[in-house]
Structure formats: C-alpha cells, structure tokens
Motif scaffolding. Structure first.
Motif, PDB file in Angstrom:
ATOM      1  N   GLU A 466       0.812  -1.219   0.000  1.00 31.46           N
ATOM      2  CA  GLU A 466       0.000   0.000   0.000  1.00 31.46           C
ATOM      3  C   GLU A 466       0.847   1.271   0.000  1.00 31.46           C
ATOM      4  O   GLU A 466       0.477   2.270  -0.630  1.00 31.46           O
ATOM      5  CB  GLU A 466      -0.925   0.002   1.215  1.00 31.46           C
ATOM      6  CG  GLU A 466      -1.899   1.169   1.269  1.00 31.46           C
ATOM      7  CD  GLU A 466      -2.847   1.217   0.068  1.00 31.46           C
ATOM      8  OE1 GLU A 466      -3.177   2.331  -0.385  1.00 31.46           O
ATOM      9  OE2 GLU A 466      -3.246   0.141  -0.424  1.00 31.46           O
ATOM     10  N   ALA A 467       1.991   1.257   0.662  1.00 29.29           N
ATOM     11  CA  ALA A 467       2.832   2.456   0.729  1.00 29.29           C
ATOM     12  C   ALA A 467       3.360   2.869  -0.645  1.00 29.29           C
ATOM     13  O   ALA A 467       3.692   4.040  -0.864  1.00 29.29           O
ATOM     14  CB  ALA A 467       4.000   2.223   1.692  1.00 29.29           C
ATOM     15  N   PHE A 468       3.437   1.927  -1.567  1.00 28.78           N
ATOM     16  CA  PHE A 468       3.813   2.278  -2.933  1.00 28.78           C
ATOM     17  C   PHE A 468       2.682   3.047  -3.606  1.00 28.78           C
ATOM     18  O   PHE A 468       2.908   4.070  -4.264  1.00 28.78           O
ATOM     19  CB  PHE A 468       4.137   1.006  -3.730  1.00 28.78           C
ATOM     20  CG  PHE A 468       4.337   1.245  -5.200  1.00 28.78           C
ATOM     21  CD1 PHE A 468       5.578   1.601  -5.689  1.00 28.78           C
ATOM     22  CD2 PHE A 468       3.276   1.137  -6.108  1.00 28.78           C
ATOM     23  CE1 PHE A 468       5.775   1.834  -7.051  1.00 28.78           C
ATOM     24  CE2 PHE A 468       3.458   1.358  -7.460  1.00 28.78           C
ATOM     25  CZ  PHE A 468       4.719   1.714  -7.928  1.00 28.78           C
ATOM     26  N   PHE A 469       1.469   2.574  -3.435  1.00 29.87           N
ATOM     27  CA  PHE A 469       0.334   3.159  -4.148  1.00 29.87           C
ATOM     28  C   PHE A 469      -0.087   4.507  -3.561  1.00 29.87           C
ATOM     29  O   PHE A 469      -0.452   5.411  -4.320  1.00 29.87           O
ATOM     30  CB  PHE A 469      -0.834   2.176  -4.141  1.00 29.87           C
ATOM     31  CG  PHE A 469      -0.557   0.916  -4.924  1.00 29.87           C
ATOM     32  CD1 PHE A 469      -0.660   0.902  -6.294  1.00 29.87           C
ATOM     33  CD2 PHE A 469      -0.168  -0.238  -4.276  1.00 29.87           C
ATOM     34  CE1 PHE A 469      -0.387  -0.244  -7.027  1.00 29.87           C
ATOM     35  CE2 PHE A 469       0.108  -1.396  -4.990  1.00 29.87           C
ATOM     36  CZ  PHE A 469       0.004  -1.399  -6.363  1.00 29.87           C
ATOM     37  N   ASN A 470      -0.032   4.652  -2.245  1.00 32.11           N
ATOM     38  CA  ASN A 470      -0.407   5.950  -1.663  1.00 32.11           C
ATOM     39  C   ASN A 470       0.777   6.905  -1.586  1.00 32.11           C
ATOM     40  O   ASN A 470       0.634   8.045  -1.144  1.00 32.11           O
ATOM     41  CB  ASN A 470      -1.069   5.773  -0.291  1.00 32.11           C
ATOM     42  CG  ASN A 470      -0.133   5.185   0.763  1.00 32.11           C
ATOM     43  OD1 ASN A 470       1.088   5.321   0.696  1.00 32.11           O
ATOM     44  ND2 ASN A 470      -0.720   4.532   1.771  1.00 32.11           N
ATOM     45  N   LYS A 471       1.948   6.422  -1.969  1.00 35.27           N
ATOM     46  CA  LYS A 471       3.175   7.220  -2.062  1.00 35.27           C
ATOM     47  C   LYS A 471       3.642   7.763  -0.725  1.00 35.27           C
ATOM     48  O   LYS A 471       4.360   8.774  -0.666  1.00 35.27           O
ATOM     49  CB  LYS A 471       3.000   8.335  -3.097  1.00 35.27           C
ATOM     50  CG  LYS A 471       2.620   7.809  -4.477  1.00 35.27           C
ATOM     51  CD  LYS A 471       2.577   8.880  -5.544  1.00 35.27           C
ATOM     52  CE  LYS A 471       2.130   8.275  -6.886  1.00 35.27           C
ATOM     53  NZ  LYS A 471       2.073   9.268  -7.959  1.00 35.27           N
ATOM     54  N   SER A 472       3.271   7.061   0.343  1.00 35.54           N
ATOM     55  CA  SER A 472       3.812   7.431   1.653  1.00 35.54           C
ATOM     56  C   SER A 472       5.281   7.047   1.763  1.00 35.54           C
ATOM     57  O   SER A 472       5.999   7.542   2.631  1.00 35.54           O
ATOM     58  CB  SER A 472       3.001   6.764   2.770  1.00 35.54           C
ATOM     59  OG  SER A 472       2.999   5.354   2.637  1.00 35.54           O
ATOM     60  N   TRP A 473       5.735   6.139   0.891  1.00 41.28           N
ATOM     61  CA  TRP A 473       7.165   5.812   0.745  1.00 41.28           C
ATOM     62  C   TRP A 473       7.587   6.340  -0.607  1.00 41.28           C
ATOM     63  O   TRP A 473       6.891   6.137  -1.613  1.00 41.28           O
ATOM     64  CB  TRP A 473       7.367   4.303   0.813  1.00 41.28           C
ATOM     65  CG  TRP A 473       8.794   3.836   0.808  1.00 41.28           C
ATOM     66  CD1 TRP A 473       9.561   3.551   1.895  1.00 41.28           C
ATOM     67  CD2 TRP A 473       9.633   3.582  -0.337  1.00 41.28           C
ATOM     68  NE1 TRP A 473      10.816   3.124   1.514  1.00 41.28           N
ATOM     69  CE2 TRP A 473      10.892   3.145   0.142  1.00 41.28           C
ATOM     70  CE3 TRP A 473       9.439   3.684  -1.706  1.00 41.28           C
ATOM     71  CZ2 TRP A 473      11.934   2.814  -0.704  1.00 41.28           C
ATOM     72  CZ3 TRP A 473      10.488   3.365  -2.552  1.00 41.28           C
ATOM     73  CH2 TRP A 473      11.710   2.918  -2.049  1.00 41.28           C
ATOM     74  N   ALA A 474       8.719   7.024  -0.652  1.00 43.76           N
ATOM     75  CA  ALA A 474       9.170   7.614  -1.918  1.00 43.76           C
ATOM     76  C   ALA A 474      10.660   7.373  -2.100  1.00 43.76           C
ATOM     77  O   ALA A 474      11.429   7.369  -1.128  1.00 43.76           O
ATOM     78  CB  ALA A 474       8.865   9.098  -1.958  1.00 43.76           C
TER      79      ALA A 474
END
Length: 482
Positions: A466-474
């Motif tokens: 999910e962090a890839f899709f919501n871009k909370s991880w960059a």
C-alpha cells in the motif's frame, strides 16, 4: 465611356495583380513555398509530397515499434536459437538475457514465439508455482495473463491458443485464448526467492504442444536459449522498414491500423505487394528512420505522457501503456512507443493496482539536477528503509543505445534486496552506487557503468504494498557524488 488613360491604368493594375498572385510565396519550416494563381508550383508540389511522406514515415516508425521488436525476437527464436515453432526457451543467466530489451537480471525467463498459421491450435501448459507471465499478439497486446496474475491464480493450467478464424471451441480443462493475428508470444518469469529451486522444480512442468479435437501432439520440453549473440532491438535504417514490411505482409490488417497502412502505400509498403522502394522513397525512409528513432528516444526518456511518479523527482513510470493499448477516446501511440522502444512485453500483473500482487516498474534517466545519467560519473541512490514490497526490489542499469543490460567487467548490471552481501545502513536503508569505479568500501553496493555512455535505471517493485500506491514511501533521485 472610360478614357484611354483610365483604361490603360486599369489594365496595368490588373496585370500587376495577376503578377502578384503568380509570384506569391510563403515562408515555412520546410522552406519557401511558391504558388501560381493560388496553385502550388510544381517545385512546391514535390516539396510538399516529400514532406508529407517524410512525416508519415516518422509516425509510422513510432507506430511500428512494438511489432518490429517482437518480429526481431521471433527471427532470433527461429534462426539463431534454432528452436521449434512454439518451443519454450529458458533465459536464465546474464548472457542468455543480454539480447532482451530491459530484462530483469534477477528473475529467470521462459518464453516462446508461436506461428499459429503453421501450428494450428496450440497449448501452453504451466505447473503450479510462483510465476507470472502473459500471452500476447504480434503488436504486444495482451491476450491472457499467466500464473499468479492469470486465471489459474498460480495453480497451473493449460492455455489453448486458437488461430484467426478457428471455430469456437471450449474444451474442458483449458483456458481458451483466441488470437486475431498469426504471431503469438507466450512467456513467464519465475519469482520464487530460491531461484535454483524454482528452475529445478518449475521448468520441467512448463511445456507446449499442438491441440486438436481428436487429441494433442507430443509435448515440446523447455530448453536453454544458449549463449549465442542475439538482439531483439529494432534494427536501424532500411532494415527497420524491411522488418516492419514483413509484419505487414504476414499479419492480418487490424481495423485501427488502416489509415497508417494507407499512408505507407506511397512509401512502397503495401500489403500483398513486394517492398521495392524507388530512390526517392528509400531516401525518405532512411531519413525517417533517423528522425523517427530520435523521436522515440525523446518520447521514452523524457516522457510527456504523464508527470513524475513521486512529485519533485525525476522518476517516472516506465510502463505507460495499457494491456490493450486503448484509452476511452483514442488508441495509445506515444505510450506504446515509449514502452516498447526500450522494453518487451506487458501484462496486467505489471500494471497492478492491487497491493501485494504483481509488479511495478519506475524509471530514471536523469539525476537530481535534471542532467542525463552518464557512465563517467558516480551516483548514489538512497533506498529508504521499509521498501513497500512483499517479495523484493531490484534496480538495474541499462545502456541508452541498446536498451539492454549494461555490459561491464563486473558482469552484473543490477542490485536487489535479495543480494546476500548487500550492506545496509543502521536504519536499514540502503545506499546503492553507480559509476565507473566503486567508491572505497562500497563494492558490495556498486554497479559498474561505462564512461562515455549514457544509461538509465529501472527500479522494480515485486508485490508492491500500500505504501507504494499511496506514495507514503518515496524513492529520491540519483545524486551525483565526487
């Protein structure tokens, strides 16, 4: 009655007006265009037709990229690897994969090309296991996904490929795939963390064979592609048009392509007729191959079809085309040229929107300062901790000129989270270095590049979370270092 002087003045005015029309000229980006009584002069007619055909050839170059890339692999399958029609070949090591456009260094590939006109109905059978792949047509449009992202859901299955015009059948135990074209590509990648075990246990269960209502032909086993030099990269110059012409002659006409095919007629490429361009056509095609490829480079490495993936960075989606190459109001041209100029194959799994399954590819061609990545400089890529993956990530360097893996003395163009000796920072982040020489003490985290050559990178997320899709991880940009 008008006086003689008046009549002479009117005649002189009319003559002057006629002369002005006859001498009318317009400056344009292709030079001066001259007109006579409003009609283009013969010199201008020639210039306009040359420009018209040149522009059409440039656009046809972009249009033909996916088909030519696939055609080159098909030729290699038959003429270099000497494989049977429909025989699966394994591409396991660096040298075997070297001819593929932007392959993953880490994962094994098993793939085949099928001429359905020769084979008739044909079966691709895969065993249960962690693998993902696709069946595509000559234009690299997806006909079916395979493996964990396909209808078999990783439980294995038999995929029956029907050639154009074959009667409708639905035999029990098969996933039926109908192809509108003659050429079909089928392939899978093995995703198990234990690469050797996956090769040992899964490849023997992959097979292909002919099918008929009366039974099946003998199974064709997988064999190694071998280490022969090859490339599926679209060729340069006239060879590009010769390859495209072969596709046009062998594949059925798709409704979406009829206007392009109409334009190619005036360049000597017409279905059902030999390709024998005259001197004028040959010159236009040669020039268009140069400009068309330059357009393809710009369209790929400086994509205008979408913004940066992480705002404020130079990372962009590598894969910008949909599996059917269609959008609601148009068919994708720039998008498919952008992907297939530097890559091969697409699948639903590679465009996943579901956390925990499939793959996603993000590409970088520039560093933090907006300069092209070049092999003579050294760069650091900081991979923050807790990368959003269920399986693994990898980052691979590709040569700008060939779009194939960078070939260096190191013999490894890639680093991944599965690399056993990769060095982590105290916070579990990882710094990866790309450059001609390893920074002192960073050898385990270094990928070698070649001075004087441009390169680009794909960062792959396998089973992104999910962090890839919501871009909370960059992922930050490449930073040039001393």
């Amino acid at each position: 009655m008008k006086s003689l002087p008046t009549m002479l003045a009117m005649a002189a005015f009319a003559a002057a007006s006629a002369t002005a029309v006859a001498q009318e000229a317009i400056d344009s980006h292709i030079g001066k265009l001259t007109f006579e009584s409003g009609y283009p002069s013969q010199e201008t007619v020639k210039k306009l037709y040359d420009e018209m055909d040149f522009q059409r050839a440039c656009q046809a170059y972009l249009w033909g990229i996916p088909a030519v890339g696939m055609a080159e692999w098909r030729l290699a399958h038959r003429d270099i690897f000497k494989a049977q029609n429909g025989q699966m070949l394994s591409y396991l090591d660096f040298k075997e994969k070297l001819g593929i456009l932007t392959p993953n260094y880490t994962t094994p590939y098993i793939a085949t090309l099928i001429d359905t006109q020769e084979s008739g109905p044909f079966v691709v059978e895969i065993p249960p296991g962690l693998m993902a792949g696709m069946i595509m047509d000559a234009w690299q449009r997806v006909l079916a996904d395979l493996g964990v992202v396909g209808p078999d859901k990783g439980k294995g299955g038999k995929y029956l490929i029907l050639p154009p015009g074959y009667p409708k059948v639905n035999p029990k135990g098969y996933y039926v795939v109908r192809s509108e074209g003659r050429t079909v590509f089928a392939g899978v990648r093995l995703l198990d963390a234990d690469k050797e075990r996956a090769i040992r246990e899964l490849i023997p269960g992959i097979k292909t064979y002919k099918w008929s209502p009366d039974g099946t032909g003998p199974a064709i086993p997988v064999r190694h592609a071998g280490d022969a030099a090859w490339s599926q990269m679209p060729p340069h110059g006239m060879a590009y048009w010769e390859s495209l012409n072969k596709v046009i002659q062998s594949e059925p006409v798709m409704e979406r392509d009829r206007l392009i095919l109409a334009q190619l007629r005036f360049l000597g490429i017409e279905k059902g007729k030999p390709f024998n361009p005259d001197a004028r056509q040959k010159k236009l095609l040669e020039d268009a191959a140069v400009v068309g490829e330059a357009m393809a480079k710009a369209n790929t490495s400086d994509k205008r079809v979408e913004p940066a993936f992480w705002p404020g960075t130079n990372w962009k989606h590598a894969l910008v085309v949909s599996v059917d190459q269609r959008m609601p109001g148009y068919d994708q041209l720039d998008e498919r040229a952008a992907w297939f100029y530097e890559a091969v194959a697409v699948s639903k799994g590679m465009l996943t929107q579901t956390p925990g399954v499939g793959q996603r590819y993000i590409a970088a061609y520039k560093d933090h300062d907006g300069n092209w990545l070049t092999g003579g400089s050294t760069y650091k890529l900081h991979v923050p901790p807790n990368a959003p993956i269920k399986q693994f990530w990898s980052v691979t360097a590709y040569d700008e000129g060939t779009r194939q893996m960078v070939v260096t003395q190191q013999g490894r163009p890639d680093l991944s989270s599965r690399k056993e000796d990769i060095v982590k920072n105290p916070d579990s982040s990882i710094d990866v270095y790309f450059g001609p020489k390893a920074p002192p003490g960073k050898e385990a985290n270094w990928v070698q590049t070649i001075p004087g050559k441009g390169w680009f990178a794909y960062f792959r997320f396998y089973a992104p979370t999910e962090a890839f899709f919501n871009k909370s991880w960059a992922l930050p940009d490449f930073e040039k270092v001393n």
